[in-house]
Design a protein around this motif. Structure first.
Motif, PDB file in Angstrom:
ATOM      1  N   SER A 266     -50.732 -16.707  -0.801  1.00  0.00           N
ATOM      2  CA  SER A 266     -51.596 -16.547  -2.128  1.00  0.00           C
ATOM      3  C   SER A 266     -53.125 -16.968  -1.818  1.00  0.00           C
ATOM      4  O   SER A 266     -53.952 -16.837  -2.650  1.00  0.00           O
ATOM      5  CB  SER A 266     -50.879 -17.442  -3.099  1.00  0.00           C
ATOM      6  N   LYS A 267     -53.461 -17.937  -0.664  1.00  0.00           N
ATOM      7  CA  LYS A 267     -54.710 -18.146  -0.428  1.00  0.00           C
ATOM      8  C   LYS A 267     -55.308 -17.671   0.976  1.00  0.00           C
ATOM      9  O   LYS A 267     -54.653 -17.469   1.542  1.00  0.00           O
ATOM     10  CB  LYS A 267     -54.771 -19.743  -0.468  1.00  0.00           C
ATOM     11  N   ALA A 268     -56.530 -17.555   0.960  1.00  0.00           N
ATOM     12  CA  ALA A 268     -57.103 -16.920   2.086  1.00  0.00           C
ATOM     13  C   ALA A 268     -57.336 -18.206   3.138  1.00  0.00           C
ATOM     14  O   ALA A 268     -57.548 -19.265   2.771  1.00  0.00           O
ATOM     15  CB  ALA A 268     -58.536 -16.583   1.699  1.00  0.00           C
ATOM     16  N   THR A 269     -56.970 -17.862   4.120  1.00  0.00           N
ATOM     17  CA  THR A 269     -57.126 -18.752   5.524  1.00  0.00           C
ATOM     18  C   THR A 269     -57.826 -18.126   6.669  1.00  0.00           C
ATOM     19  O   THR A 269     -57.871 -16.890   6.417  1.00  0.00           O
ATOM     20  CB  THR A 269     -55.672 -19.074   6.096  1.00  0.00           C
TER      21      THR A 269
ATOM     22  N   LEU B  32     -57.462 -14.067   7.216  1.00  0.00           N
ATOM     23  CA  LEU B  32     -58.616 -13.318   7.350  1.00  0.00           C
ATOM     24  C   LEU B  32     -58.979 -12.418   8.630  1.00  0.00           C
ATOM     25  O   LEU B  32     -59.364 -11.579   8.609  1.00  0.00           O
ATOM     26  CB  LEU B  32     -60.025 -14.154   6.930  1.00  0.00           C
ATOM     27  N   LEU B  33     -58.567 -13.153   9.710  1.00  0.00           N
ATOM     28  CA  LEU B  33     -58.837 -12.356  11.035  1.00  0.00           C
ATOM     29  C   LEU B  33     -57.671 -11.284  11.217  1.00  0.00           C
ATOM     30  O   LEU B  33     -57.938 -10.223  11.731  1.00  0.00           O
ATOM     31  CB  LEU B  33     -58.420 -13.456  12.315  1.00  0.00           C
ATOM     32  N   VAL B  34     -56.422 -11.664  10.746  1.00  0.00           N
ATOM     33  CA  VAL B  34     -55.331 -10.589  10.738  1.00  0.00           C
ATOM     34  C   VAL B  34     -55.806  -9.326   9.945  1.00  0.00           C
ATOM     35  O   VAL B  34     -55.546  -8.259  10.318  1.00  0.00           O
ATOM     36  CB  VAL B  34     -54.142 -11.410  10.234  1.00  0.00           C
ATOM     37  N   ALA B  35     -56.256  -9.720   8.530  1.00  0.00           N
ATOM     38  CA  ALA B  35     -56.775  -8.588   7.613  1.00  0.00           C
ATOM     39  C   ALA B  35     -57.699  -7.580   8.324  1.00  0.00           C
ATOM     40  O   ALA B  35     -57.832  -6.324   8.308  1.00  0.00           O
ATOM     41  CB  ALA B  35     -57.287  -9.370   6.332  1.00  0.00           C
ATOM     42  N   MET B  36     -58.550  -8.351   9.121  1.00  0.00           N
ATOM     43  CA  MET B  36     -59.650  -7.707   9.609  1.00  0.00           C
ATOM     44  C   MET B  36     -59.119  -6.468  10.674  1.00  0.00           C
ATOM     45  O   MET B  36     -59.683  -5.508  10.673  1.00  0.00           O
ATOM     46  CB  MET B  36     -60.594  -8.681  10.382  1.00  0.00           C
ATOM     47  N   GLY B  37     -57.992  -7.047  11.542  1.00  0.00           N
ATOM     48  CA  GLY B  37     -57.386  -6.325  12.456  1.00  0.00           C
ATOM     49  C   GLY B  37     -56.456  -5.356  11.754  1.00  0.00           C
ATOM     50  O   GLY B  37     -56.078  -3.966  12.569  1.00  0.00           O
TER      51      GLY B  37
ATOM     52  N   TYR C 122     -54.408  -1.492  -0.044  1.00  0.00           N
ATOM     53  CA  TYR C 122     -53.154  -1.657  -0.934  1.00  0.00           C
ATOM     54  C   TYR C 122     -51.752  -1.802  -0.250  1.00  0.00           C
ATOM     55  O   TYR C 122     -51.079  -2.543  -0.433  1.00  0.00           O
ATOM     56  CB  TYR C 122     -53.182  -0.639  -2.039  1.00  0.00           C
ATOM     57  N   SER C 123     -51.819  -0.704   0.825  1.00  0.00           N
ATOM     58  CA  SER C 123     -50.780  -0.543   1.455  1.00  0.00           C
ATOM     59  C   SER C 123     -50.285  -1.769   2.444  1.00  0.00           C
ATOM     60  O   SER C 123     -49.098  -2.159   2.530  1.00  0.00           O
ATOM     61  CB  SER C 123     -50.586   0.686   2.407  1.00  0.00           C
ATOM     62  N   ASP C 124     -51.277  -2.460   2.792  1.00  0.00           N
ATOM     63  CA  ASP C 124     -51.138  -3.569   3.658  1.00  0.00           C
ATOM     64  C   ASP C 124     -51.165  -4.846   3.045  1.00  0.00           C
ATOM     65  O   ASP C 124     -51.242  -6.064   3.676  1.00  0.00           O
ATOM     66  CB  ASP C 124     -52.192  -3.470   5.043  1.00  0.00           C
ATOM     67  N   LEU C 125     -50.960  -4.839   1.658  1.00  0.00           N
ATOM     68  CA  LEU C 125     -50.873  -6.173   0.815  1.00  0.00           C
ATOM     69  C   LEU C 125     -49.951  -7.144   1.424  1.00  0.00           C
ATOM     70  O   LEU C 125     -50.280  -8.385   1.517  1.00  0.00           O
ATOM     71  CB  LEU C 125     -50.868  -5.795  -0.559  1.00  0.00           C
ATOM     72  N   GLY C 126     -48.950  -6.583   1.781  1.00  0.00           N
ATOM     73  CA  GLY C 126     -47.598  -7.576   2.317  1.00  0.00           C
ATOM     74  C   GLY C 126     -47.973  -8.036   3.581  1.00  0.00           C
ATOM     75  O   GLY C 126     -47.582  -9.357   3.775  1.00  0.00           O
ATOM     76  N   HIS C 127     -48.809  -7.661   4.441  1.00  0.00           N
ATOM     77  CA  HIS C 127     -49.116  -8.180   5.515  1.00  0.00           C
ATOM     78  C   HIS C 127     -50.183  -9.252   5.561  1.00  0.00           C
ATOM     79  O   HIS C 127     -50.023 -10.131   6.511  1.00  0.00           O
ATOM     80  CB  HIS C 127     -49.667  -6.994   6.756  1.00  0.00           C
ATOM     81  N   CYS C 128     -51.116  -9.127   4.578  1.00  0.00           N
ATOM     82  CA  CYS C 128     -52.368  -9.842   4.782  1.00  0.00           C
ATOM     83  C   CYS C 128     -52.242 -10.711   3.370  1.00  0.00           C
ATOM     84  O   CYS C 128     -52.818 -11.956   3.371  1.00  0.00           O
ATOM     85  CB  CYS C 128     -53.476  -9.015   4.877  1.00  0.00           C
TER      86      CYS C 128
END
Length: 653
Positions: free
Chosen positions: A7-10, A14-19, A231-237
């Motif tokens: 629920s909070k950005a870390t 952020l690095l995982v989301a980037m990749g 949106y599709s990768d919401l669960g991963h990030c």
């Protein structure tokens, strides 16, 4: 699982989301401006108007619609068109159609993305020359095919280790995009006048730029094709990681696009030819390194699309949109999924696209048309989601008016690409839509016409059969996979199998049913002891993203029941019972086939024939449920949907 930890950005998040999620949209600068300019001489109207369209598309479509609005529609932390459909499907049956169309077009677009991304990066090698002036590379097709083939082979082993490198590589990629763009912007700060929507309006309403005008939107749309992945990768990030990281990514993309615009204006009147604006921004001595970084980013973008396709198929299976193909989990890491059949089909599709179009410039014609359909379907599902959340109707109408107009314009502009290659993605999407529709309709026909009996009517007969020593014992514990959701019901085919097909005497009869829930990661079960030590029913309630490992789950259920003293699983054979040997468990799975004794309407007959034709190429029910093959009996039972009533057979004396 509520995914509260996301629920909070870390920093790590952020690095995982980037990749993971920005591969597609992040590699768009490889080809978007080149597509907008096309074969025409570079002119300021096309450059400034194109940049203005790109900025406002990224703002309205990616930022406002997806990052701010759509990410609110999370299904227990999960996103994507099927997760959104799972949230609204109970409220309206017609929503199945946009879900199928959206999912199919997203899969079809995934076949175009890897070829165009990798080709665009590798084609940068054509800009390298030997000392004698000859090109370093003239034909990139073999290189692209080799890279894609290695990528698809690698799926077998999972991406757990390499996945850790994705974030840093994409961080390097976006940093390179922003920095090189900023350097060229510094030579012409006036390029920022393109932020005004006036330039976009001027471009879209004029024809002085040759084939530009309104149809330029077909090329502009390529800058936002990866928005659905957010949106599709919401669960991963997690939504906060996506929203925060998007700020950096969008700034880097805008700087790169405007940097390319500054370079293009500096070469007004020239033809691009094989030159790619993104690589022209790089210093000559850094060109090869830049191409390698771009290739790595393209591979990551392709990996994200492939992984997303696997996830989409697994969700489609749970929602009865796709045949029950084999799913493999290469590691215990969440989200690690490999679908062998889809991997082969995607590889064949990608190689076919490369061989058919040969160059990324030709692939652009096939790219984008299908994804506009996905975005329109997401818009329709989101509007209904807002309705069931009791959002004011005027806001919903405004949302529909803005995005149906915007995405409808993109769709119309992309239709110009149809005869230039768009037919490829639409044909692929059409085949996938047909399979999904057939599978969904056939499943509904089967469920609607499956006959059920009252289990209470067979309690005494089952107890008598269990005690009848004149019949050889079939198993100590006999477990039937059942479609009956109600505790009180049982399929007539199971009763037929136990009493008539071959009398199956057992000490304890178990009936196991699996419910697929809209909650993506639900893992619950309910046990109903209908008759102690004789008849037990187990209902599993599993989320649409949970792996079907019924063998493992059932063993857990039995262990808990034994610990509570609810069941005795020791063998009933006297010699084995005295040694406390556990009785044998045997599963029976009934697999239906279409009987000849059917009288169906033409459409239903075609649907069912298509369903069973496809089904013969998929795994059997026992493998789908994750049952051990040595403990499973697969029984074929005829499926009679509508019996033939007329038979002109006459007896003669």
């Amino acid at each position: 699982m509520e995914h509260k930890h996301k629920s909070k950005a870390t920093a790590a998040g952020l690095l995982v989301a980037m990749g993971i999620i920005y591969g597609d949209i992040g590699t768009s600068p490889l080809y978007v401006m080149q597509s907008i300019i096309g074969d025409n001489p570079i002119n300021s109207l096309t450059v400034l108007g194109g940049l203005s369209c790109i900025f406002w598309t990224l703002t309205l479509q990616t930022t406002l619609k997806y990052v701010i609005l759509i990410l609110r529609a999370d299904n227990k932390g999960e996103g994507g068109i099927f997760a959104l459909f799972a949230l609204v499907r109970r409220h309206a049956k017609w929503l199945t159609l946009p879900a199928i169309i959206g999912g199919a077009t997203l899969l079809a677009d995934g076949i175009i993305t890897p070829p165009i991304s990798v080709s665009s990066a590798i084609e940068g090698l054509k800009m390298l020359h030997h000392k004698d002036g000859t090109p370093f590379v003239t034909d990139t097709v073999p290189i692209v095919i080799v890279i894609l083939t290695v990528l698809f082979i690698f799926q077998i082993f999972g991406t757990k280790v390499v996945g850790k490198l994705f974030g840093p590589i994409m961080l390097l990629w976006f940093s390179m995009l922003g920095l090189t763009g900023l350097i060229w912007i510094g030579q012409d700060w006036s390029i920022f006048r393109a932020l005004s929507p006036v330039y976009a309006w001027e471009l879209l309403t004029t024809h002085q730029a040759g084939s530009a005008g309104f149809w330029t939107l077909g090329a502009v749309f390529l800058c936002t094709t990866g928005a659905e992945a957010l949106y599709s990768d919401l669960g991963h990030c997690g939504k906060e990681n996506i929203r925060v990281s998007w700020v950096f990514v969008k700034i880097a993309l805008i700087l790169q696009y405007f940097g390319q615009g500054a370079w293009l204006l500096a070469h007004e009147g020239a033809l691009l030819g094989v030159r790619k604006p993104i690589f022209e921004l790089l210093p000559r001595e850094f060109l090869f390194t830049g191409i390698m970084i771009a290739t790595a980013a393209a591979v990551i973008a392709s990996q994200a699309l492939i992984s997303g396709s696997f996830t989409l198929i697994s969700e489609a299976i749970r929602l009865n949109f796709w045949p029950r193909v084999r799913l493999v989990y290469p590691s215990d890491q969440k989200g690690q999924l490999y679908v062998p059949s889809i991997n082969i089909l995607l590889w064949m599709g990608c190689v076919g696209v490369v061989l058919w179009f040969k160059e990324s410039a030709n692939m652009e014609a096939a790219y984008g048309l299908a994804i506009t359909m996905t975005m329109l379907m997401t818009t329709s599902l989101m509007a209904y989601y807002l309705h069931i959340k009791k959002v004011d109707m005027w806001w919903i109408l405004l949302f529909l008016a803005v995005y149906v107009s915007l995405e409808g314009s993109f769709l119309v502009a992309n239709l110009q690409k149809f005869w230039h290659g768009g037919y490829v993605s639409l044909f692929i999407a059409g085949v996938i839509i047909l399979i999904m529709w057939v599978w969904f309709r056939a499943t509904r026909i089967k469920k609607k016409l499956t006959e059920y009996e009252k289990l209470s009517d067979y309690i005494e007969p089952l107890k008598e059969l269990s005690k009848d020593e004149t019949i050889p014992k079939y198993a100590t514990h006999l477990v039937f996979m059942s479609n009956a959701g109600r505790v009180t019901d049982i399929e007539s085919k199971i009763i037929y199998s136990i009493f008539q097909r071959r009398p199956k005497r057992a000490d304890i009869y178990w009936f196991v049913h699996v419910d697929t829930l809209d909650d993506p990661y639900a893992m619950e079960y309910k046990v109903t002891v209908i008759e102690p030590d004789d008849i037990i029913k187990v209902n599993f309630k599993l989320g649409f993203k949970v792996e079907q490992r019924i063998n493992l789950y059932f063993r857990k259920v039995v262990e808990e029941m034994v610990s509570r003293g609810e069941v005795d699983i020791t063998s009933r054979y006297k010699s084995l019972n005295e040694q406390n040997v556990i009785g044998d468990f045997r599963f029976v799975v009934l697999e239906k086939f279409l009987s000849f004794d059917n009288e169906l309407p033409l459409l239903d007959r075609m649907v069912m024939k298509a369903y069973f034709f496809v089904k013969q190429f998929t795994h059997s029910e026992d493998k789908y449920f994750g049952l051990d093959s040595d403990a499973v009996k697969l029984e074929k039972v005829p499926m009679i949907i509508k019996p033939i009533t007329k038979c002109n057979l006459k007896r003669i004396e």
